[in-house]
Design a protein around this motif. Structure first.
Motif, mmCIF file in Angstrom:
data_model
loop_
_atom_site.group_PDB
_atom_site.id
_atom_site.type_symbol
_atom_site.label_atom_id
_atom_site.label_comp_id
_atom_site.label_asym_id
_atom_site.label_seq_id
_atom_site.Cartn_x
_atom_site.Cartn_y
_atom_site.Cartn_z
ATOM 1 N N GLN A 1 0.828 -1.194 0.000
ATOM 2 C CA GLN A 1 0.000 0.000 0.000
ATOM 3 C C GLN A 1 0.867 1.251 0.000
ATOM 4 O O GLN A 1 1.967 1.267 0.519
ATOM 5 C CB GLN A 1 -0.919 0.019 1.232
ATOM 6 N N VAL A 2 0.339 2.284 -0.611
ATOM 7 C CA VAL A 2 1.009 3.577 -0.665
ATOM 8 C C VAL A 2 0.152 4.598 0.060
ATOM 9 O O VAL A 2 -1.059 4.671 -0.169
ATOM 10 C CB VAL A 2 1.221 4.016 -2.127
ATOM 11 N N GLN A 3 0.763 5.354 0.931
ATOM 12 C CA GLN A 3 0.073 6.458 1.589
ATOM 13 C C GLN A 3 0.655 7.766 1.066
ATOM 14 O O GLN A 3 1.875 7.927 1.002
ATOM 15 C CB GLN A 3 0.239 6.391 3.109
ATOM 16 N N LEU A 4 -0.234 8.672 0.689
ATOM 17 C CA LEU A 4 0.162 9.974 0.157
ATOM 18 C C LEU A 4 -0.369 11.074 1.069
ATOM 19 O O LEU A 4 -1.557 11.061 1.405
ATOM 20 C CB LEU A 4 -0.385 10.159 -1.260
ATOM 21 N N VAL A 5 0.491 12.004 1.418
ATOM 22 C CA VAL A 5 0.089 13.113 2.282
ATOM 23 C C VAL A 5 0.495 14.426 1.625
ATOM 24 O O VAL A 5 1.691 14.669 1.409
ATOM 25 C CB VAL A 5 0.726 12.991 3.679
ATOM 26 N N GLU A 6 -0.510 15.248 1.318
ATOM 27 C CA GLU A 6 -0.248 16.550 0.717
ATOM 28 C C GLU A 6 -0.056 17.607 1.801
ATOM 29 O O GLU A 6 -0.613 17.500 2.901
ATOM 30 C CB GLU A 6 -1.406 16.996 -0.189
ATOM 31 N N SER A 7 0.688 18.640 1.462
ATOM 32 C CA SER A 7 0.858 19.792 2.334
ATOM 33 C C SER A 7 1.159 21.014 1.476
ATOM 34 O O SER A 7 1.516 20.872 0.300
ATOM 35 C CB SER A 7 1.981 19.558 3.343
ATOM 36 N N GLY A 8 0.999 22.190 2.080
ATOM 37 C CA GLY A 8 1.372 23.426 1.393
ATOM 38 C C GLY A 8 0.224 24.275 0.918
ATOM 39 O O GLY A 8 0.446 25.376 0.404
ATOM 40 N N GLY A 9 -0.996 23.817 1.054
ATOM 41 C CA GLY A 9 -2.127 24.621 0.607
ATOM 42 C C GLY A 9 -2.392 25.774 1.547
ATOM 43 O O GLY A 9 -1.748 25.920 2.590
ATOM 44 N N GLY A 10 -3.343 26.604 1.153
ATOM 45 C CA GLY A 10 -3.709 27.734 1.995
ATOM 46 C C GLY A 10 -4.362 28.834 1.197
ATOM 47 O O GLY A 10 -4.818 28.623 0.073
ATOM 48 N N LEU A 11 -4.398 30.021 1.793
ATOM 49 C CA LEU A 11 -5.003 31.199 1.180
ATOM 50 C C LEU A 11 -3.906 32.080 0.600
ATOM 51 O O LEU A 11 -2.929 32.391 1.283
ATOM 52 C CB LEU A 11 -5.808 31.970 2.220
ATOM 53 N N VAL A 12 -4.066 32.462 -0.653
ATOM 54 C CA VAL A 12 -3.068 33.304 -1.315
ATOM 55 C C VAL A 12 -3.796 34.317 -2.187
ATOM 56 O O VAL A 12 -4.889 34.048 -2.694
ATOM 57 C CB VAL A 12 -2.100 32.439 -2.153
ATOM 58 N N GLN A 13 -3.188 35.464 -2.369
ATOM 59 C CA GLN A 13 -3.775 36.495 -3.232
ATOM 60 C C GLN A 13 -3.495 36.185 -4.696
ATOM 61 O O GLN A 13 -2.499 35.522 -5.031
ATOM 62 C CB GLN A 13 -3.217 37.865 -2.884
ATOM 63 N N ALA A 14 -4.367 36.662 -5.552
ATOM 64 C CA ALA A 14 -4.162 36.496 -6.984
ATOM 65 C C ALA A 14 -2.796 37.053 -7.374
ATOM 66 O O ALA A 14 -2.392 38.123 -6.901
ATOM 67 C CB ALA A 14 -5.263 37.197 -7.764
ATOM 68 N N GLY A 15 -2.097 36.303 -8.224
ATOM 69 C CA GLY A 15 -0.755 36.680 -8.633
ATOM 70 C C GLY A 15 0.337 36.073 -7.777
ATOM 71 O O GLY A 15 1.519 36.142 -8.128
ATOM 72 N N GLY A 16 -0.057 35.490 -6.664
ATOM 73 C CA GLY A 16 0.907 34.903 -5.753
ATOM 74 C C GLY A 16 1.308 33.489 -6.143
ATOM 75 O O GLY A 16 0.910 32.963 -7.191
ATOM 76 N N SER A 17 2.100 32.870 -5.259
ATOM 77 C CA SER A 17 2.635 31.531 -5.525
ATOM 78 C C SER A 17 2.416 30.615 -4.328
ATOM 79 O O SER A 17 2.389 31.075 -3.176
ATOM 80 C CB SER A 17 4.139 31.605 -5.825
ATOM 81 N N VAL A 18 2.281 29.356 -4.631
ATOM 82 C CA VAL A 18 2.158 28.310 -3.611
ATOM 83 C C VAL A 18 2.899 27.082 -4.110
ATOM 84 O O VAL A 18 2.884 26.786 -5.313
ATOM 85 C CB VAL A 18 0.680 27.953 -3.345
ATOM 86 N N ARG A 19 3.548 26.386 -3.191
ATOM 87 C CA ARG A 19 4.199 25.127 -3.533
ATOM 88 C C ARG A 19 3.555 24.011 -2.730
ATOM 89 O O ARG A 19 3.570 24.028 -1.501
ATOM 90 C CB ARG A 19 5.696 25.182 -3.228
ATOM 91 N N LEU A 20 3.000 23.053 -3.440
ATOM 92 C CA LEU A 20 2.415 21.878 -2.799
ATOM 93 C C LEU A 20 3.432 20.750 -2.779
ATOM 94 O O LEU A 20 4.202 20.580 -3.720
ATOM 95 C CB LEU A 20 1.163 21.426 -3.537
ATOM 96 N N SER A 21 3.390 19.967 -1.709
ATOM 97 C CA SER A 21 4.243 18.790 -1.591
ATOM 98 C C SER A 21 3.374 17.566 -1.357
ATOM 99 O O SER A 21 2.321 17.649 -0.720
ATOM 100 C CB SER A 21 5.222 18.938 -0.430
ATOM 101 N N CYS A 22 3.825 16.445 -1.851
ATOM 102 C CA CYS A 22 3.144 15.165 -1.661
ATOM 103 C C CYS A 22 4.188 14.153 -1.228
ATOM 104 O O CYS A 22 5.027 13.739 -2.037
ATOM 105 C CB CYS A 22 2.457 14.728 -2.943
ATOM 106 N N ALA A 23 4.132 13.774 0.029
ATOM 107 C CA ALA A 23 5.087 12.814 0.570
ATOM 108 C C ALA A 23 4.459 11.427 0.591
ATOM 109 O O ALA A 23 3.323 11.264 1.052
ATOM 110 C CB ALA A 23 5.508 13.225 1.968
#
Length: 124
Positions: A1-23
């Motif tokens: 079995q594989v377990q995937l956990v995402e992180s890095g989401g949230g609230l950001v203003q238009a034009g901004g940046s976000v980096r999501l991770s999946c471990a």
């Protein structure tokens, strides 16, 4: 079995940046195709970006030039760098793994393992 956990989401203003991770845990992902899917209220889940086991990338048209998918097999982690974010990028983002890796699939049915999702909200 594989377990995937995402992180890095949230609230950001238009034009901004976000980096999501999946471990990942349970198995090594090096032979899997990996994808970042997204789903907003009332819409079907769609592939935003996918990456093959050997590094071939696919992006849906609406994110081309703004999003970058990458993988670090040594860390068993997949990333989604999202730049120049728009309100229409608001969605729950899911990481997914395709262990068969026959083609670079964008259909949700090809992916056997899913994370719980992380919310990304882009304010105007």
């Amino acid at each position: 079995q594989v377990q995937l956990v995402e992180s890095g989401g949230g609230l950001v203003q238009a034009g901004g940046s976000v980096r999501l991770s999946c471990a990942a845990s349970g198995r090594t992902l090096s032979n899997y195709n990996m994808g970042w899917f997204r789903q907003s209220p009332g819409k079907e889940r769609e592939a935003a970006a996918v990456i093959s086991w050997n590094g071939v990338e696919y992006y849906t048209d609406s994110v081309k030039g703004r999003f970058t998918i990458s993988r670090d097999n040594a860390k068993n982690t997949v990333y989604l760098q999202m730049n120049s974010l728009k309100p229409e990028d608001t969605a729950v983002y899911y990481c997914a793994a395709d262990p068969k890796a026959i083609i670079l699939a964008t259909n949700v049915n090809a992916y056997a393992y899913w994370g719980q999702g992380t919310q990304v909200t882009v304010s105007s």
